[in-house]
Write an enzyme that holds these catalytic residues in place. Structure first.
Site, short mmCIF file in Angstrom:
data_model
loop_
_atom_site.label_atom_id
_atom_site.label_comp_id
_atom_site.label_asym_id
_atom_site.label_seq_id
_atom_site.Cartn_x
_atom_site.Cartn_y
_atom_site.Cartn_z
N GLN A 31 -95.65 44.40 39.50
CA GLN A 31 -95.28 45.62 38.76
C GLN A 31 -93.76 45.71 38.58
O GLN A 31 -93.17 46.79 38.71
CB GLN A 31 -95.83 46.85 39.49
CG GLN A 31 -97.30 47.09 39.22
CD GLN A 31 -97.59 47.35 37.74
OE1 GLN A 31 -96.78 47.94 37.02
NE2 GLN A 31 -98.73 46.90 37.26
N SER A 32 -93.12 44.60 38.26
CA SER A 32 -91.66 44.57 38.09
C SER A 32 -91.22 45.37 36.86
O SER A 32 -91.68 45.12 35.74
CB SER A 32 -91.22 43.12 37.94
OG SER A 32 -89.91 43.05 37.39
#
Ligand SMILES: *Cc1c(COP(=O)(O)O)cnc(C)c1O
Length: 329
Positions: free
Chosen positions: A72-73
């Site tokens: 989930q960067s």
């Protein structure tokens, strides 16, 4: 030595607002620097770095971007957004397996047209993730794709210039809004935001030694990666060198407080949950559990410990992170 060429492309909506946040428990004034509103692909701090990282990519004649991050960067999602804006194909090397349904940052990155490479590695396995990025970059070079490959978090000296400039932006806003900042608090992970702010601080200090400048306090949320004052000072010094400055930061300039991380990166903490509620009720500021909520819990924690004087001015840089709120697994 000639100053290296620095190219900036416009990707962010700047300056971001600096909003009054009322009083903290101690009687200090809270200010919120809305870098969640940088505009690029739903916003966040990476837009400032990407203006310079993508300038470098265009200087190098790149036709695609490669970067790497946690599943989930935010950095990966915003790099995908930059790629869309600049018509550069974007490859993202991500931790974790391919999910059944893309959510949050991955959903947005795919929407922006990026190609997602799910590695199956753990989010804290920086080493293997960086190796995967290097391998993908090599493959793309072999295919004649001219990649510009960006390390985790975009935290190179070039990227950090974005936050050296942001430091000046903040100080100028304080002057316009007629207050003197005593501290700037923000979430730190890969260290580029921190290094840039320190470069800005060192430069401002040299320009006017009489001027009262804010303490820069990073709340660390990732283990083992750039969590040392030495490495942040070193990156700040590379940034200063790129800006043509002979000034240097020392590790004493760098404050990193890792005590609000909890057990690990992205593992929720009670303090962050409480900070999220506080911020949402106070000013409808939306904090994310991985970064900004832990950073803000650090600000509230330092305040509760009596670190900030009554009527002093404390700025929280809201670094973004909105999309991970909508992830269900
Ligand atoms: C990347 C990120 C940070 C940390 O910035 P670094 O420059 O990597 O230290 C903080 N908050 C959010 C929301 C981020 O995405």
């Amino acid at each position: 030595m000639a100053q290296p060429k620095i190219t900036r492309v416009t990707l962010a909506t700047l300056p971001t607002p600096l909003e009054s946040g009322g009083k903290l428990q101690s009687g200090a004034n809270l200010w919120v620097k809305r870098d969640d509103l940088t505009g690029l692909g739903v916003g966040g701090n990476k837009a400032r770095k990407l203006e310079f990282l993508c300038g470098e990519a265009l200087d190098n004649d790149a036709i695609c971007l490669v970067t790497v991050g946690a599943a989930q960067s935010n950095h990966c999602r915003m790099t995908a957004a930059a790629g869309a804006r600049l018509n550069l194909a974007t490859h993202l090397v991500l931790s974790g397996a391919k999910p059944k349904r893309l959510e949050g940052n991955q959903m947005l990155a795919a929407m922006f047209g990026a190609q997602l490479h799910h590695t199956g590695f753990e989010a804290n396995d920086w080493k293997n993730l960086e190796t995967a990025r290097a391998e993908l970059t090599k493959d793309l070079i072999r295919d004649g794709q001219r990649p510009h490959s960006i390390p985790i978090g975009g935290s190179t000296a070039v990227g950090a210039i974005g936050y050296a400039v942001a430091f000046d932006e903040i100080i100028a806003q304080c002057e316009t809004q007629k207050f003197v900042a005593d501290a700037i608090v923000f979430t730190t992970s890969s260290g580029g935001t921190h290094a840039g702010l320190i470069a800005g601080l060192v430069r401002a200090r040299a320009k006017d030694p009489q001027k009262v400048l804010p303490k820069v306090i990073g709340i660390g949320v990732a283990k083992g990666f750039a969590l040392s004052a030495e490495s942040v000072a070193e990156l700040a010094n590379e940034t200063l060198a790129l800006l043509g400055e002979t000034l240097r930061a020392t590790p004493d300039d760098v404050i990193i407080d890792p005590s609000y991380m909890g057990s690990d990166y992205a593992v929720p903490t009670q303090a962050a949950t409480e900070a999220t509620t506080w911020a949402a009720h106070r000013g409808a500021w939306v904090l994310d559990p991985v970064y900004s909520a832990k950073g803000f819990s650090g600000l509230l924690g330092h305040d509760a410990q009596g670190e900030f004087a009554t009527d002093s001015n404390i700025i929280f840089i809201h670094t973004g992170g909105l999309p991970s709120l909508f992830v269900t697994h």
